[in-house]
Design a protein around this motif. Structure first.
Motif, PDB file in Angstrom:
ATOM      1  N   ASN A  40       0.817  -1.220   0.000  1.00  0.00           N
ATOM      2  CA  ASN A  40       0.000   0.000   0.000  1.00  0.00           C
ATOM      3  C   ASN A  40       0.847   1.266   0.000  1.00  0.00           C
ATOM      4  O   ASN A  40       0.313   2.364   0.142  1.00  0.00           O
ATOM      5  N   GLN A  41       2.168   1.122  -0.135  1.00  0.00           N
ATOM      6  CA  GLN A  41       3.074   2.270  -0.118  1.00  0.00           C
ATOM      7  C   GLN A  41       3.722   2.491  -1.485  1.00  0.00           C
ATOM      8  O   GLN A  41       4.842   2.970  -1.578  1.00  0.00           O
ATOM      9  N   GLY A  42       3.015   2.155  -2.537  1.00  0.00           N
ATOM     10  CA  GLY A  42       3.586   2.241  -3.879  1.00  0.00           C
ATOM     11  C   GLY A  42       4.193   3.597  -4.192  1.00  0.00           C
ATOM     12  O   GLY A  42       3.555   4.632  -3.993  1.00  0.00           O
ATOM     13  N   PRO A  43       5.436   3.645  -4.668  1.00  0.00           N
ATOM     14  CA  PRO A  43       6.103   4.914  -4.977  1.00  0.00           C
ATOM     15  C   PRO A  43       5.434   5.615  -6.159  1.00  0.00           C
ATOM     16  O   PRO A  43       5.281   5.039  -7.231  1.00  0.00           O
ATOM     17  N   LEU A  44       5.044   6.875  -5.958  1.00  0.00           N
ATOM     18  CA  LEU A  44       4.458   7.681  -7.023  1.00  0.00           C
ATOM     19  C   LEU A  44       5.499   8.586  -7.675  1.00  0.00           C
ATOM     20  O   LEU A  44       5.386   8.922  -8.842  1.00  0.00           O
ATOM     21  N   CYS A  45       6.514   8.991  -6.903  1.00  0.00           N
ATOM     22  CA  CYS A  45       7.569   9.841  -7.449  1.00  0.00           C
ATOM     23  C   CYS A  45       8.849   9.638  -6.643  1.00  0.00           C
ATOM     24  O   CYS A  45       8.812   9.317  -5.453  1.00  0.00           O
ATOM     25  N   LEU A  46       9.985   9.797  -7.324  1.00  0.00           N
ATOM     26  CA  LEU A  46      11.308   9.612  -6.731  1.00  0.00           C
ATOM     27  C   LEU A  46      12.159  10.821  -7.061  1.00  0.00           C
ATOM     28  O   LEU A  46      12.178  11.276  -8.207  1.00  0.00           O
ATOM     29  N   SER A  47      12.884  11.344  -6.079  1.00  0.00           N
ATOM     30  CA  SER A  47      13.708  12.523  -6.327  1.00  0.00           C
ATOM     31  C   SER A  47      14.965  12.491  -5.460  1.00  0.00           C
ATOM     32  O   SER A  47      14.876  12.376  -4.232  1.00  0.00           O
ATOM     33  N   PHE A  48      16.143  12.589  -6.111  1.00  0.00           N
ATOM     34  CA  PHE A  48      17.403  12.688  -5.385  1.00  0.00           C
ATOM     35  C   PHE A  48      17.604  14.113  -4.887  1.00  0.00           C
ATOM     36  O   PHE A  48      17.177  15.082  -5.529  1.00  0.00           O
ATOM     37  N   SER A  49      18.277  14.261  -3.745  1.00  0.00           N
ATOM     38  CA  SER A  49      18.731  15.575  -3.321  1.00  0.00           C
ATOM     39  C   SER A  49      19.835  16.020  -4.286  1.00  0.00           C
ATOM     40  O   SER A  49      20.450  15.195  -4.962  1.00  0.00           O
ATOM     41  N   PRO A  50      20.066  17.334  -4.403  1.00  0.00           N
ATOM     42  CA  PRO A  50      21.078  17.814  -5.351  1.00  0.00           C
ATOM     43  C   PRO A  50      22.466  17.198  -5.168  1.00  0.00           C
ATOM     44  O   PRO A  50      23.226  17.085  -6.128  1.00  0.00           O
ATOM     45  N   ASP A  51      22.825  16.792  -3.940  1.00  0.00           N
ATOM     46  CA  ASP A  51      24.146  16.193  -3.716  1.00  0.00           C
ATOM     47  C   ASP A  51      24.111  14.662  -3.804  1.00  0.00           C
ATOM     48  O   ASP A  51      25.100  13.989  -3.510  1.00  0.00           O
ATOM     49  N   ASP A  52      22.960  14.099  -4.190  1.00  0.00           N
ATOM     50  CA  ASP A  52      22.792  12.653  -4.405  1.00  0.00           C
ATOM     51  C   ASP A  52      22.933  11.811  -3.138  1.00  0.00           C
ATOM     52  O   ASP A  52      23.061  10.594  -3.219  1.00  0.00           O
ATOM     53  N   THR A  53      22.888  12.427  -1.970  1.00  0.00           N
ATOM     54  CA  THR A  53      23.054  11.650  -0.740  1.00  0.00           C
ATOM     55  C   THR A  53      21.716  11.191  -0.151  1.00  0.00           C
ATOM     56  O   THR A  53      21.684  10.295   0.689  1.00  0.00           O
ATOM     57  N   LYS A  54      20.604  11.815  -0.562  1.00  0.00           N
ATOM     58  CA  LYS A  54      19.292  11.475  -0.048  1.00  0.00           C
ATOM     59  C   LYS A  54      18.342  11.180  -1.219  1.00  0.00           C
ATOM     60  O   LYS A  54      18.498  11.731  -2.313  1.00  0.00           O
ATOM     61  N   LEU A  55      17.378  10.300  -0.951  1.00  0.00           N
ATOM     62  CA  LEU A  55      16.349   9.996  -1.944  1.00  0.00           C
ATOM     63  C   LEU A  55      14.987  10.209  -1.310  1.00  0.00           C
ATOM     64  O   LEU A  55      14.675   9.638  -0.266  1.00  0.00           O
ATOM     65  N   MET A  56      14.176  11.055  -1.940  1.00  0.00           N
ATOM     66  CA  MET A  56      12.828  11.326  -1.466  1.00  0.00           C
ATOM     67  C   MET A  56      11.857  10.450  -2.251  1.00  0.00           C
ATOM     68  O   MET A  56      11.897  10.419  -3.486  1.00  0.00           O
ATOM     69  N   VAL A  57      10.996   9.737  -1.536  1.00  0.00           N
ATOM     70  CA  VAL A  57      10.049   8.818  -2.167  1.00  0.00           C
ATOM     71  C   VAL A  57       8.631   9.226  -1.763  1.00  0.00           C
ATOM     72  O   VAL A  57       8.266   9.151  -0.590  1.00  0.00           O
ATOM     73  N   GLY A  58       7.853   9.678  -2.724  1.00  0.00           N
ATOM     74  CA  GLY A  58       6.460  10.015  -2.474  1.00  0.00           C
ATOM     75  C   GLY A  58       5.607   8.778  -2.696  1.00  0.00           C
ATOM     76  O   GLY A  58       5.635   8.178  -3.778  1.00  0.00           O
ATOM     77  N   CYS A  59       4.859   8.365  -1.674  1.00  0.00           N
ATOM     78  CA  CYS A  59       4.175   7.074  -1.704  1.00  0.00           C
ATOM     79  C   CYS A  59       2.661   7.201  -1.810  1.00  0.00           C
ATOM     80  O   CYS A  59       2.071   8.230  -1.471  1.00  0.00           O
TER      81      CYS A  59
END
Length: 207
Positions: A40-59
């Protein structure tokens, strides 16, 4: 090498879970699984931080989760409508999702805030958004001093004998900006004909 994030649905034998993977562009190596999410947490969007150290996942469950790319540790989790990194990757601006179930089109935001990714400290929060229409976009200035949001006036026509399905369109909207240090509103601009689709600051912080 540049990194690319991708998600894929796993099979029935794995509970229809979702795998979020990190791929190296130009490499033939297999993708590295960063995290596994429930069905039930299917990823809708994925975005790296500008320095590539973090990944934001919109579920799909209405929660946005931020992971450390190296350790795969979840560093933040918030029920939100939209979010964006600052250019240096240290800050995140986010629009909070209302705790109430919303029926009938785009959902209004309950709050707009800016927080530090490393320690979770909230630097700015605005909750007086009830008089504004649904939020559709946000932007954070390069220095983190200004956060802006776009709000769209949606109109809906219900089905009728002449209309098989409900129709929705935008009749203008607002762009509002706040000073993240003082909380002062710095801009409120009315859009008459079309709503805001995207917002972006210039790199020199001047516009």
């Amino acid at each position: 090498a540049q990194s690319l994030a991708a998600s894929r649905r796993l099979g029935r034998d794995q509970g229809w879970a979702w795998a979020v993977e990190v791929l190296s562009v130009g490499s033939t190596n297999a993708a590295r699984e960063l995290v596994r999410l429930n069905s039930n947490q299917g990823p809708l969007c994925l975005s790296f931080s500008p320095d590539d150290t973090k990944l934001m996942v919109g579920c799909d469950d209405g929660v946005t989760r931020i992971y450390d790319v190296t350790t795969a540790k979840q560093v933040a989790s918030h029920p939100i409508l939209a979010a964006t990194f600052s250019p240096d990757g240290n800050l995140v601006a986010e629009a909070g999702r209302s705790p109430l179930d919303w029926v009938g089109g785009p959902q209004p935001a309950s709050s707009l805030s800016v927080f530090n990714v490393s320690n979770g400290k909230k630097l700015f929060e605005e909750r007086q958004l009830s008089e504004l229409p649904p939020l559709v976009s946000i932007a954070l200035s390069p220095d983190g001093d200004i956060v802006a949001a776009g709000f769209a006036d949606f109109r809906m026509e219900e089905p009728s004998p002449d209309l098989e399905a409900a129709q929705m369109w935008v009749e203008g909207g607002w762009v509002v900006a706040w000073d993240t240090q003082s909380g002062e509103e710095r801009l409120r601009y009315r859009l008459r004909d079309a709503g805001p689709v995207g917002l972006g600051f210039s790199a020199d912080n001047k516009s």
